[in-house]
Design an enzyme around this catalytic site. Structure first.
Site, PDB file in Angstrom:
ATOM      1  CB  THR A  28      -0.908   0.000   1.240  1.00 30.48           C
ATOM      2  OG1 THR A  28      -1.808  -1.111   1.148  1.00 30.48           O
ATOM      3  CG2 THR A  28      -1.717   1.289   1.357  1.00 30.48           C
ATOM      4  CB  SER A  30       2.792   7.155  -3.460  1.00 35.60           C
ATOM      5  OG  SER A  30       3.968   7.239  -2.668  1.00 35.60           O
ATOM      6  CG  ASP A  83       4.086  -2.716   1.485  1.00 42.88           C
ATOM      7  OD1 ASP A  83       3.749  -1.660   0.925  1.00 42.88           O
ATOM      8  OD2 ASP A  83       3.523  -3.156   2.513  1.00 42.88           O
ATOM      9  N   GLY A  84       6.092  -0.701  -0.037  1.00 43.18           N
ATOM     10  CA  GLY A  84       6.889   0.496   0.175  1.00 43.18           C
ATOM     11  C   GLY A  84       7.263   0.672   1.633  1.00 43.18           C
ATOM     12  CB  ALA A  85       9.601   1.514   3.703  1.00 38.40           C
ATOM     13  CG  ASP A  86       5.689   5.649   5.580  1.00 37.61           C
ATOM     14  OD1 ASP A  86       5.275   6.168   4.526  1.00 37.61           O
ATOM     15  OD2 ASP A  86       4.993   4.893   6.274  1.00 37.61           O
ATOM     16  CE  LYS A  96       5.215  -1.813   5.122  1.00 37.87           C
ATOM     17  NZ  LYS A  96       4.844  -0.916   3.984  1.00 37.87           N
ATOM     18  N   GLY A  98       2.243   4.936   6.865  1.00 36.36           N
ATOM     19  CA  GLY A  98       1.802   6.261   6.458  1.00 36.36           C
ATOM     20  C   GLY A  98       0.489   6.233   5.704  1.00 36.36           C
ATOM     21  CD  GLU A 105       1.486  -1.318   4.584  1.00 37.95           C
ATOM     22  OE1 GLU A 105       1.560  -0.715   3.503  1.00 37.95           O
ATOM     23  OE2 GLU A 105       1.842  -0.810   5.665  1.00 37.95           O
TER      24      GLU A 105
END
Length: 232
Positions: A28, A30, A83-86, A96, A98, A105
């Protein structure tokens, strides 16, 4: 190269790790959304995957773009999650949440044989904490839970503002029906100790520290994307 182009570069390299027929956790945020768009192009050309989304937002995008989805109960063991990371450090400890999906997640990541984190170079830091740490809490006794978090943090030498996340004029609510406290500690020198302290608080459902879960990271900068493995 702007930040969005960096995210696309990271997503492109991460996609090369996805094999035909994989059971794939889909993150999840951007950067994860750029990955979904690229994955959808491959699926349209006949590439086969079974995707498990980490949020309703990701599920909607996947369905819109034609990426086939199943639930984690239908696919309880996954080959890979992207997956993304902040924030991430050189040990691949992550902040994570954000996007508000930290609980799902983390559940999906734990069900995966491997986890690849994708990010632009602005997310790579020496010490975690500049990005506020999301802490998912139960709606009952929220003030008491916040006070307990403040006390636990103080014992670790951490201080800062801890506030409920808003969505417009309303409290932000997760897909699971919980609230999120964003804790601005500024610096988290011992993520393991903080993780243990937060898990000991009854009102805390989950927190955004992901420790020892990422297999590798794909980080993109102005000169392209590179793979980072965790430093022991």
């Amino acid at each position: 190269m702007d930040v969005r182009q960096m995210k696309i570069k990271a997503a492109e390299l991460a996609l090369s790790y996805v094999e035909n027929g994989m059971r794939l956790g889909i993150g999840t945020g951007s950067t994860a959304e750029e990955f979904v768009r690229l994955l959808a192009e491959k699926v349209a050309d006949g590439f086969k995957v079974q995707g498990v989304p980490t949020s309703e937002r990701t599920a909607r995008l996947c369905l819109e773009l034609g990426v086939p989805l199943m639930s984690l109960d239908e696919l309880p063991e996954l080959d890979l999650t992207v997956d993304g990371a902040d924030e991430l450090d050189r040990h691949l400890t992550l902040i994570k949440g954000g996007g508000g999906a930290l609980l799902r997640e983390k559940i999906v990541a734990a069900a995966s044989s491997r986890v690849i984190v994708i990010a632009d170079e602005t997310k790579l830091v020496e010490t975690l904490g500049a990005y506020p740490l999301p802490i998912e809490i139960n709606g009952f006794g929220g003030i008491a839970t916040r006070i307990s978090i403040e006390k636990a943090a103080a014992k670790l030498g951490l201080s800062g503002t801890i506030g409920l996340r808003m969505s417009g004029d309303d409290l932000f609510m997760t897909d699971g029906g919980h609230y999120i406290l964003d804790a601005s500690f500024g610096r988290i020198p011992d993520a393991v100790a903080l993780s243990q302290a937060l898990h000991a608080i009854p009102g805390v459902v989950e927190h955004g520290l992901f420790i020892g879960m990422a297999s590798l990271a794909v980080v993109a900068g102005s000169d392209g994307a590179r793979v980072i493995e965790p430093v022991a």
